[in-house]
Design an enzyme around this catalytic site. Sequence first.
Site, PDB file in Angstrom:
ATOM      1  N   ASP A 146       0.818  -1.205   0.000  1.00 20.31           N
ATOM      2  CA  ASP A 146       0.000   0.000   0.000  1.00 20.31           C
ATOM      3  C   ASP A 146       0.857   1.262   0.000  1.00 20.31           C
ATOM      4  O   ASP A 146       1.979   1.270   0.515  1.00 20.31           O
ATOM      5  CB  ASP A 146      -0.915   0.028   1.228  1.00 20.31           C
ATOM      6  CG  ASP A 146      -1.964  -1.072   1.195  1.00 20.31           C
ATOM      7  OD1 ASP A 146      -2.224  -1.599   0.102  1.00 20.31           O
ATOM      8  OD2 ASP A 146      -2.507  -1.394   2.270  1.00 20.31           O
ATOM      9  N   ARG A 147       0.299   2.324  -0.522  1.00 18.97           N
ATOM     10  CA  ARG A 147       1.006   3.607  -0.606  1.00 18.97           C
ATOM     11  C   ARG A 147       1.504   4.077   0.760  1.00 18.97           C
ATOM     12  O   ARG A 147       2.634   4.544   0.897  1.00 18.97           O
ATOM     13  CB  ARG A 147       0.076   4.660  -1.210  1.00 18.97           C
ATOM     14  CG  ARG A 147       0.700   6.045  -1.313  1.00 18.97           C
ATOM     15  CD  ARG A 147      -0.284   7.061  -1.858  1.00 18.97           C
ATOM     16  NE  ARG A 147       0.324   8.375  -1.971  1.00 18.97           N
ATOM     17  CZ  ARG A 147      -0.322   9.450  -2.385  1.00 18.97           C
ATOM     18  NH1 ARG A 147      -1.592   9.366  -2.738  1.00 18.97           N
ATOM     19  NH2 ARG A 147       0.300  10.613  -2.469  1.00 18.97           N
TER      20      ARG A 147
END
Length: 315
Positions: A146-147
């Site tokens: 995930d970012r």
Amino acid sequence: MNEIRTQVQFIDIDEDMAGQRIDNFLRNQLKNIPKSVVYRILRKGEVRVNKKRVKAEYKLEAGDVVRVPPVTVEVKENEPAPPSTKLSKVAELEHCIVYEDDHLLILNKPSGTAVHGGSGLHFGAIEALRALRPQARFLELVHRIDRDTSGILLVAKKRSALRHLQAQFREKTVQKYYYALVMGHWDAECKVVNAPLLKNEVNSIVRVNPNGKPSETRFRILEKFAEATLVQASPVTGRTHQIRVHTQYMGHPIAWDDRYGDRRFDAYTAQFGIERLFLHAANIQFVHPASEKKLEIHAPLEAHLEQALTKMRQA
């Protein structure tokens, strides 16, 4: 208006390049050229393989010779610049590389950096690495995180390495360990969470649902604090937001999780200097694609998170 110009290229396809579609190959070669232009030059027959026209779905074979035509693209001055013109902003990723050899590269990805461009982002970690290494013939993500999650991200430097590593992920022989700071006191008896996860395709929110996909995460307590627990999480399956949802499901959301978190817990951790999702891919173990030997890599926490933990111990 600004222009991006490329020169004609003749590329000999070797074993590492073989097997990929010509359109994907061209998009990697013409990194700053819009996808529409890539498909246009294919459609018009300007791209030749062994002096013949090919369709976008053609799969390259070892020994092929690809002619990539010169391309000129106009870019408006107010349009986002390609990654190669933003090196000052992405050069810091060079210092985040924790391992590299001829076959793969391992990045300790900072929180807030997407792994690839898209969804309104003009470039991510892989585009930045390609801009920093313009001479690299092949750089592809092996997996994703995930970012807002920091930590280990594997990048293949050869197609053979990509195939080898992705096969290990599919066969679930790769061991990944994350550090997560969760709300409250995690029960030491809770060592495995088996809860099926279902993703809402409209808003991308993931929930525990009996109709979801089987999902398993293993947990181990690393350290307890007054109102929080640092746990090690090891996902057996690789579902979207798996660790984040499993911790929330058990009543212990991760600090600063904007989707599944608790604002009161965020406020508590903020006093120690935490203002980002406290989820970090800290360790990975896999078989090296060339040597066939087991490789273990550790990515340290960012300094400000280590400092926050020190403050929590002293509280």
